[in-house]
Design a protein around this motif. Structure first.
Motif, mmCIF file in Angstrom:
data_model
loop_
_atom_site.group_PDB
_atom_site.id
_atom_site.type_symbol
_atom_site.label_atom_id
_atom_site.label_comp_id
_atom_site.label_asym_id
_atom_site.label_seq_id
_atom_site.Cartn_x
_atom_site.Cartn_y
_atom_site.Cartn_z
ATOM 1 N N ARG A 147 0.745 -1.163 -0.011
ATOM 2 C CA ARG A 147 0.226 0.146 -0.325
ATOM 3 C C ARG A 147 1.408 0.938 0.128
ATOM 4 O O ARG A 147 1.863 1.194 0.404
ATOM 5 C CB ARG A 147 -0.967 -0.089 1.506
ATOM 6 N N CYS A 148 0.589 2.128 -0.378
ATOM 7 C CA CYS A 148 1.471 4.271 -0.100
ATOM 8 C C CYS A 148 0.287 4.291 -0.453
ATOM 9 O O CYS A 148 -1.170 4.877 -0.570
ATOM 10 C CB CYS A 148 2.106 3.557 -1.844
ATOM 11 N N VAL A 149 0.561 6.217 0.207
ATOM 12 C CA VAL A 149 -0.405 7.381 -0.125
ATOM 13 C C VAL A 149 -0.620 7.283 -1.205
ATOM 14 O O VAL A 149 -2.534 7.723 -1.192
ATOM 15 C CB VAL A 149 0.633 8.526 0.721
ATOM 16 N N GLY A 150 -0.349 6.681 -2.052
ATOM 17 C CA GLY A 150 -0.542 8.053 -3.769
ATOM 18 C C GLY A 150 -1.503 7.368 -4.501
ATOM 19 O O GLY A 150 -2.428 8.241 -5.188
ATOM 20 N N SER A 151 -2.185 5.969 -3.544
ATOM 21 C CA SER A 151 -3.126 4.633 -3.867
ATOM 22 C C SER A 151 -3.638 4.171 -3.847
ATOM 23 O O SER A 151 -3.693 3.904 -2.472
ATOM 24 C CB SER A 151 -2.620 4.034 -5.153
ATOM 25 N N GLU A 152 -5.137 3.703 -3.653
ATOM 26 C CA GLU A 152 -5.529 3.675 -2.735
ATOM 27 C C GLU A 152 -5.019 1.410 -3.243
ATOM 28 O O GLU A 152 -4.893 1.284 -3.820
ATOM 29 C CB GLU A 152 -7.459 3.525 -3.346
ATOM 30 N N GLY A 153 -5.111 0.761 -2.360
ATOM 31 C CA GLY A 153 -5.397 -0.348 -1.775
ATOM 32 C C GLY A 153 -4.011 -1.033 -2.399
ATOM 33 O O GLY A 153 -3.208 -0.717 -2.494
ATOM 34 N N LEU A 154 -3.873 -2.780 -2.606
ATOM 35 C CA LEU A 154 -2.426 -3.451 -2.984
ATOM 36 C C LEU A 154 -2.352 -3.299 -4.548
ATOM 37 O O LEU A 154 -3.129 -3.137 -5.116
ATOM 38 C CB LEU A 154 -2.648 -4.903 -2.429
ATOM 39 N N GLY A 155 -1.014 -2.562 -4.639
ATOM 40 C CA GLY A 155 0.087 -2.640 -5.900
ATOM 41 C C GLY A 155 1.574 -2.552 -5.902
ATOM 42 O O GLY A 155 1.877 -3.016 -4.966
ATOM 43 N N THR A 156 1.959 -2.392 -6.640
ATOM 44 C CA THR A 156 3.599 -2.957 -6.708
ATOM 45 C C THR A 156 4.195 -0.919 -6.846
ATOM 46 O O THR A 156 3.524 -0.923 -7.635
ATOM 47 C CB THR A 156 4.244 -3.552 -7.827
ATOM 48 N N GLY A 157 5.406 -0.897 -6.042
ATOM 49 C CA GLY A 157 6.243 0.372 -6.313
ATOM 50 C C GLY A 157 6.467 0.673 -7.218
ATOM 51 O O GLY A 157 6.425 1.574 -8.371
ATOM 52 N N LEU A 158 6.507 -0.568 -8.605
ATOM 53 C CA LEU A 158 7.174 -0.345 -9.747
ATOM 54 C C LEU A 158 6.690 0.151 -10.544
ATOM 55 O O LEU A 158 6.232 1.137 -11.387
ATOM 56 C CB LEU A 158 7.959 -2.089 -10.057
ATOM 57 N N GLU A 159 5.079 -0.823 -10.169
ATOM 58 C CA GLU A 159 3.572 -0.206 -11.364
ATOM 59 C C GLU A 159 3.379 1.127 -10.715
ATOM 60 O O GLU A 159 3.044 1.378 -11.819
ATOM 61 C CB GLU A 159 3.127 -0.809 -11.118
#
Length: 167
Positions: A147-159
């Protein structure tokens, strides 16, 4: 571009607390931290918006004296190893502007930096002790769902980073 230094990194560098950043666009903000990795002082850099992460292992005292240079070299090597075209990287750096040293960019961002640090520790079998650049470790961390500040939900830092800079 703003480089936010964690309190432990400020103490390690023996510098006074820098001012808060003024960059409203977190795509051009990174938080930097000093970590012990296999007993060596290393730089952990985490993109505030996407949680793209890179590590510079076993940083020398001379290199610590030039945080912007250390960061720029690490960013270039990490993104090149990840397959980003040099023109895309140069465009990102041009848009980001001059480098400014600031405080970290907020509690949520630091919380995600701490998660990235945990990922680095879990994946430290990918560490290459023969070099500072850590393409395998960076790849392992940046392709792990997070997870990260700029996006909701799970994703990868690379993508997420690739989508933000048009890669």
């Amino acid at each position: 571009m703003e480089l936010g230094l964690t309190f432990p990194l400020q103490r390690f560098l023996k510098i006074q607390t820098p001012n808060y950043g003024t960059q409203p666009d977190r795509r051009f903000c990174w938080d930097l931290h000093v970590i012990d990795l296999r007993g060596r002082k290393s730089l952990l850099a985490v993109h505030c918006h996407s949680r793209y992460t890179f590590v510079r292992w076993d940083v020398s005292p001379f290199q610590w004296s030039d945080i912007p240079g250390l960061f720029q070299q690490g960013l270039r090597e990490s993104l090149t190893a990840a397959g980003f075209k040099p023109t895309l990287l140069e465009n990102y750096l041009r848009q980001a502007g001059d480098t400014a040293i600031t405080r970290t960019h907020g509690r949520r961002e630091v919380a995600f930096l701490n998660r990235a640090w945990e990922d680095v520790l879990v994946l430290d079998l990918c560490l290459d002790t023969d070099r500072q650049a850590q393409p395998l470790l960076d790849h392992a961390v940046n392709t792990r769902p997070s997870r990260c500040v700029g996006s909701e939900g799970l994703g990868t830092g690379l993508e997420r980073f690739a989508a933000e800079i048009g890669g």
